[in-house]
Design a protein around this motif. Structure first.
Motif, PDB file in Angstrom:
ATOM      1  N   GLU A  36       0.837  -1.202   0.000  1.00 43.01           N
ATOM      2  CA  GLU A  36       0.000   0.000   0.000  1.00 43.01           C
ATOM      3  C   GLU A  36       0.868   1.247   0.000  1.00 43.01           C
ATOM      4  O   GLU A  36       0.618   2.188  -0.763  1.00 43.01           O
ATOM      5  CB  GLU A  36      -0.930   0.013   1.207  1.00 43.01           C
ATOM      6  N   TYR A  54     -10.823   2.841  -2.781  1.00 42.51           N
ATOM      7  CA  TYR A  54     -10.882   1.393  -2.953  1.00 42.51           C
ATOM      8  C   TYR A  54     -10.540   0.684  -1.649  1.00 42.51           C
ATOM      9  O   TYR A  54     -11.264  -0.224  -1.223  1.00 42.51           O
ATOM     10  CB  TYR A  54      -9.915   0.967  -4.068  1.00 42.51           C
ATOM     11  N   THR A  55      -9.440   1.072  -1.005  1.00 44.14           N
ATOM     12  CA  THR A  55      -9.041   0.397   0.227  1.00 44.14           C
ATOM     13  C   THR A  55     -10.052   0.644   1.349  1.00 44.14           C
ATOM     14  O   THR A  55     -10.311  -0.251   2.153  1.00 44.14           O
ATOM     15  CB  THR A  55      -7.628   0.815   0.688  1.00 44.14           C
ATOM     16  N   TRP A  58     -12.979  -1.641   0.606  1.00 47.61           N
ATOM     17  CA  TRP A  58     -12.605  -3.017   0.919  1.00 47.61           C
ATOM     18  C   TRP A  58     -12.638  -3.233   2.435  1.00 47.61           C
ATOM     19  O   TRP A  58     -13.129  -4.253   2.906  1.00 47.61           O
ATOM     20  CB  TRP A  58     -11.227  -3.344   0.362  1.00 47.61           C
TER      21      TRP A  58
END
Length: 88
Positions: A36, A54-55, A58
């Motif tokens: 990351e 996105y992270t 998620w």
């Protein structure tokens, strides 16, 4: 005090337990963090913002999945306990 009373008063934390594979989990977490950081350092700002979204998404999905698994497991345990006291 009964187990349910202890749970109610916050004396029992069902999430607080040792992982069965702490070294493997720690290694995977370190790998994820490293990757990351590498991506964050290399991505231009617009793509970095998308990557952060996105992270975050998620993480939210993972937390909701964990909650669903916990609730299903709790219900299964409760159903097993109820079934143990049935008089056939």
């Amino acid at each position: 005090m009964s187990f349910l009373e202890q749970l109610f008063f916050g004396n029992v934390d069902p999430q607080c337990r040792e992982s069965l594979h702490p070294k493997a989990m720690r290694k995977a977490q370190q790998t994820l963090s490293s990757l990351e950081q590498t991506l964050m350092d290399q991505l231009p700002t617009p793509q970095m913002e998308l990557f952060v979204q996105y992270t975050d998404a998620w993480g939210t999905l993972n937390a909701q999945s964990d909650l669903d698994c916990f609730v299903c497991g709790f219900r299964l345990g409760a159903q097993m306990a109820l079934d143990a006291f049935k008089n056939d």
